[in-house]
Design a protein around this motif. Structure first.
Motif, mmCIF file in Angstrom:
data_model
loop_
_atom_site.group_PDB
_atom_site.id
_atom_site.type_symbol
_atom_site.label_atom_id
_atom_site.label_comp_id
_atom_site.label_asym_id
_atom_site.label_seq_id
_atom_site.Cartn_x
_atom_site.Cartn_y
_atom_site.Cartn_z
ATOM 1 N N TYR A 1 77.478 43.122 -1.979
ATOM 2 C CA TYR A 1 77.316 44.254 -1.064
ATOM 3 C C TYR A 1 78.589 45.034 -0.766
ATOM 4 N N ALA A 2 79.749 44.475 -1.101
ATOM 5 C CA ALA A 2 80.988 45.174 -0.733
ATOM 6 C C ALA A 2 81.548 45.940 -1.929
ATOM 7 N N ASP A 3 82.019 47.156 -1.672
ATOM 8 C CA ASP A 3 82.701 47.920 -2.707
ATOM 9 C C ASP A 3 84.173 47.544 -2.606
ATOM 10 N N LEU A 4 84.598 46.603 -3.458
ATOM 11 C CA LEU A 4 85.941 46.034 -3.299
ATOM 12 C C LEU A 4 87.012 46.818 -4.037
ATOM 13 N N LEU A 5 86.590 47.688 -4.949
ATOM 14 C CA LEU A 5 87.607 48.305 -5.795
ATOM 15 C C LEU A 5 87.879 49.779 -5.493
ATOM 16 N N PRO B 1 86.608 30.786 4.289
ATOM 17 C CA PRO B 1 85.967 30.083 3.176
ATOM 18 C C PRO B 1 84.737 30.848 2.666
ATOM 19 N N PRO B 2 84.475 30.758 1.351
ATOM 20 C CA PRO B 2 83.352 31.506 0.766
ATOM 21 C C PRO B 2 82.002 31.138 1.384
ATOM 22 N N GLU B 3 81.908 29.898 1.875
ATOM 23 C CA GLU B 3 80.608 29.476 2.432
ATOM 24 C C GLU B 3 80.507 29.776 3.931
ATOM 25 N N THR B 4 81.216 30.789 4.398
ATOM 26 C CA THR B 4 81.051 31.247 5.787
ATOM 27 C C THR B 4 79.743 32.045 5.848
ATOM 28 N N PRO C 1 69.946 50.809 9.688
ATOM 29 C CA PRO C 1 69.822 49.344 9.793
ATOM 30 C C PRO C 1 71.038 48.678 9.149
ATOM 31 N N PRO C 2 71.253 47.353 9.410
ATOM 32 C CA PRO C 2 72.388 46.682 8.775
ATOM 33 C C PRO C 2 72.301 46.830 7.259
ATOM 34 N N PRO C 3 73.438 46.982 6.605
ATOM 35 C CA PRO C 3 73.393 47.263 5.164
ATOM 36 C C PRO C 3 73.034 46.069 4.287
ATOM 37 N N PHE C 4 73.090 44.836 4.831
ATOM 38 C CA PHE C 4 72.668 43.699 4.003
ATOM 39 C C PHE C 4 72.155 42.564 4.883
ATOM 40 N N PRO C 5 71.347 41.662 4.298
ATOM 41 C CA PRO C 5 70.735 40.583 5.087
ATOM 42 C C PRO C 5 71.733 39.458 5.367
ATOM 43 N N PRO C 6 71.361 38.474 6.204
ATOM 44 C CA PRO C 6 72.256 37.345 6.458
ATOM 45 C C PRO C 6 72.591 36.642 5.147
ATOM 46 N N CYS C 7 73.840 36.297 4.964
ATOM 47 C CA CYS C 7 74.233 35.632 3.711
ATOM 48 C C CYS C 7 75.620 35.015 3.882
ATOM 49 N N SER C 8 76.107 34.419 2.804
ATOM 50 C CA SER C 8 77.456 33.839 2.851
ATOM 51 C C SER C 8 78.476 34.940 2.566
ATOM 52 N N LEU C 9 79.722 34.650 2.915
ATOM 53 C CA LEU C 9 80.792 35.612 2.627
ATOM 54 C C LEU C 9 80.861 35.871 1.124
ATOM 55 N N ARG C 10 80.683 34.809 0.322
ATOM 56 C CA ARG C 10 80.726 34.954 -1.140
ATOM 57 C C ARG C 10 79.677 35.974 -1.597
ATOM 58 N N THR C 11 78.442 35.834 -1.071
ATOM 59 C CA THR C 11 77.373 36.758 -1.478
ATOM 60 C C THR C 11 77.684 38.173 -0.996
ATOM 61 N N ALA C 12 78.146 38.298 0.248
ATOM 62 C CA ALA C 12 78.425 39.637 0.795
ATOM 63 C C ALA C 12 79.479 40.340 -0.058
ATOM 64 N N ILE D 1 84.075 37.757 -10.231
ATOM 65 C CA ILE D 1 84.414 36.615 -9.375
ATOM 66 C C ILE D 1 85.903 36.611 -9.003
ATOM 67 N N GLU D 2 86.773 37.056 -9.935
ATOM 68 C CA GLU D 2 88.224 37.076 -9.631
ATOM 69 C C GLU D 2 88.498 38.025 -8.456
ATOM 70 N N THR D 3 87.806 39.157 -8.450
ATOM 71 C CA THR D 3 88.009 40.146 -7.373
ATOM 72 C C THR D 3 87.510 39.568 -6.051
ATOM 73 N N VAL D 4 86.358 38.893 -6.120
ATOM 74 C CA VAL D 4 85.762 38.317 -4.907
ATOM 75 C C VAL D 4 86.680 37.234 -4.332
#
Ligand code: FMN
Length: 413
Positions: free
Chosen positions: A401-405, A363-366, A386-397, A350-353
């Protein structure tokens, strides 16, 4: 006192209608008022017509607006369609007398496709009288007619082909259709893999070996791209071996001498932002879509399972570690047999996100969805995946789904 005799003006009439006041006649009686109004209406027939028409149009607009708002609210947000990849259609094949070079790719996450596209673009610029065709599906019949072909092939799992190359790999390695056609083929293969895996670049190596054994002529040694290091550098090095060979085969006097610079194929998506309410409904319906027990879990629709048993298999004295895990899949409808694979979906801390959200300044709820087609349904020029992930919030993405590190690829913008 004598009552004042006043004639009602059209303005008085309109004001009276708008304010809803009573109109009295010159003698103050309601009857006289009514006849004054009737007389006035008759006198200003045109104005009355315009007025009534305007009111009707106004009411019509309000009704249409209200209806559209209502139906817009009810319309559910559509998740992007999961369509199997298909590259932009090539124009019908015509024999234009140009020598044809086919380029095939087997990709799961787009890297091989990006390299194949970059290779085609540069080759087109270098050898202008030649046709370079990007092809990922119609190989069975086409490949038999090729004399010059390139393959960009990624390996997955225990050295397995990508989904879009599985049919090709089976067809080719089972060998029922191999024949003399391979003797007429000159080819180059660039493999995409990662040395951390036991079966490093297995698909490229197997295809290369069979082609050579069956009489195909290697233009260059198979390239073994290693995603554990910088796979783009491996691709550049292999490509520099290819050009001199192609020069001897394809180069005409008027062909360009200057190489085009490599531009990484950055996938293009259309982003649609959704209302918070619509987005959260959609996201929770996707998350709970399997709660009814009828839906099928797969790689796109993972199932949440608790770890039921966890034990260390090595003795405390050992300097090695191996963990035995058991997952509780009761009630999910899933079955597991020895040899089946289990994929584990990790979430970012969560800290990384939160740090990523802060850097994005959103905002996370975008809520948003990403699409590979334009609004009119025509494909964007980017990936065939196809798109790599379904519709969701920025927090979920960012969480799922994101490789942040990992460091971004060197050539990505
Ligand atoms: C789940 C997974 C399994 C993989 N298995 C292998 C493998 O068995 N052998 C190998 O050489 N590379 C393996 N790789 C590395 C990929 O082949 C490499 O990252 C490649 O660049 C992916 O290409 P693509 O983006 O075109 O799909 C694997 C990667 C992932 C994510």
């Amino acid at each position: 006192m004598e009552p004042t005799s006043e004639k009602l003006s059209p303005f008085d009439l309109v004001a009276a209608i708008l304010k809803g006041v009573k109109l009295d006649g010159s003698d103050g009686s309601p009857e006289a008022g009514r006849s004054a109004v009737v007389a006035l209406l008759m006198e200003n027939r045109d104005l009355v017509m315009v007025l009534t028409t305007s009111v009707a149009v106004l009411i019509g607009c309000v009704v249409v607006l209200a209806w559209r708002r209502g139906s817009a609210k009810k319309k559910p947000v559509e998740p992007p369609k999961l369509v199997l990849p298909k590259a932009a259609p090539e124009p019908e094949e015509v024999d234009d007398g140009k020598k044809k070079v086919s380029v095939f790719f087997g990709t799961q996450t787009g890297t091989a496709e990006g390299f194949a596209k970059a290779f085609v673009e540069e080759a087109k610029a270098r050898y202008q009288q030649k046709r370079f065709v990007l092809d990922d599906e119609e190989y069975e019949e086409k490949l038999k007619k090729e004399t010059l072909a390139f393959f960009f092939l990624a390996s997955y799992g225990d050295g397995e082909p990508t989904d879009n190359a599985a049919r090709f790999y089976k067809w080719f390695t089972e060998g029922k259709e191999r024949g003399d056609w391979l003797k007429n083929l000159q080819y180059g293969i660039f493999g995409l893999g990662n040395r951390q895996y036991e079966h490093f670049n297995k698909i490229a190596i197997v295809v290369d070996n069979i082609m050579a054994e069956q009489g195909g002529k290697r233009l260059v040694s198979v390239g073994l791209g290693d995603d554990d290091q910088c796979i783009e550098d491996d691709f550049f090095a292999w490509r520099e071996l290819v050009w001199p060979e192609l020069d001897t085969l394809l180069r005409d006097e008027d062909d360009a001498t200057v190489a085009t610079p490599y531009t990484a194929a950055v996938l293009e998506y259309r982003v649609v932002f959704h209302d918070q309410a619509d987005g959260s409904i959609l996201e929770s319906s996707l998350a709970n879509g399997h709660a009814n027990g009828n839906a099928v879990y797969d790689a796109q629709h993972p199932c949440r399972a608790n770890v039921a048993v966890r034990k260390e298999l090595h003795a405390p004295a050992s300097d090695r570690s191996c963990t035995h895990l058991e997952f509780d899949i009761s009630g999910t409808g899933l079955a597991y047999e020895t040899g089946d694979h289990v994929g584990v979906y990790c979430e970012n801390l969560i800290e990384t996100v939160e740090e990523a959200e802060r850097l994005l300044n959103l905002p996370p709820e975008t809520y948003f969805s990403i699409h590979t087609d334009k609004e009119d349904g025509t494909p964007l020029s980017g990936s065939s995946l196809p798109p790599p992930f379904p519709p969701c919030s920025l927090r979920t993405a960012l969480t799922r789904y994101a490789d942040l590190l990992s460091s971004p690829r060197r050539y990505a913008d």
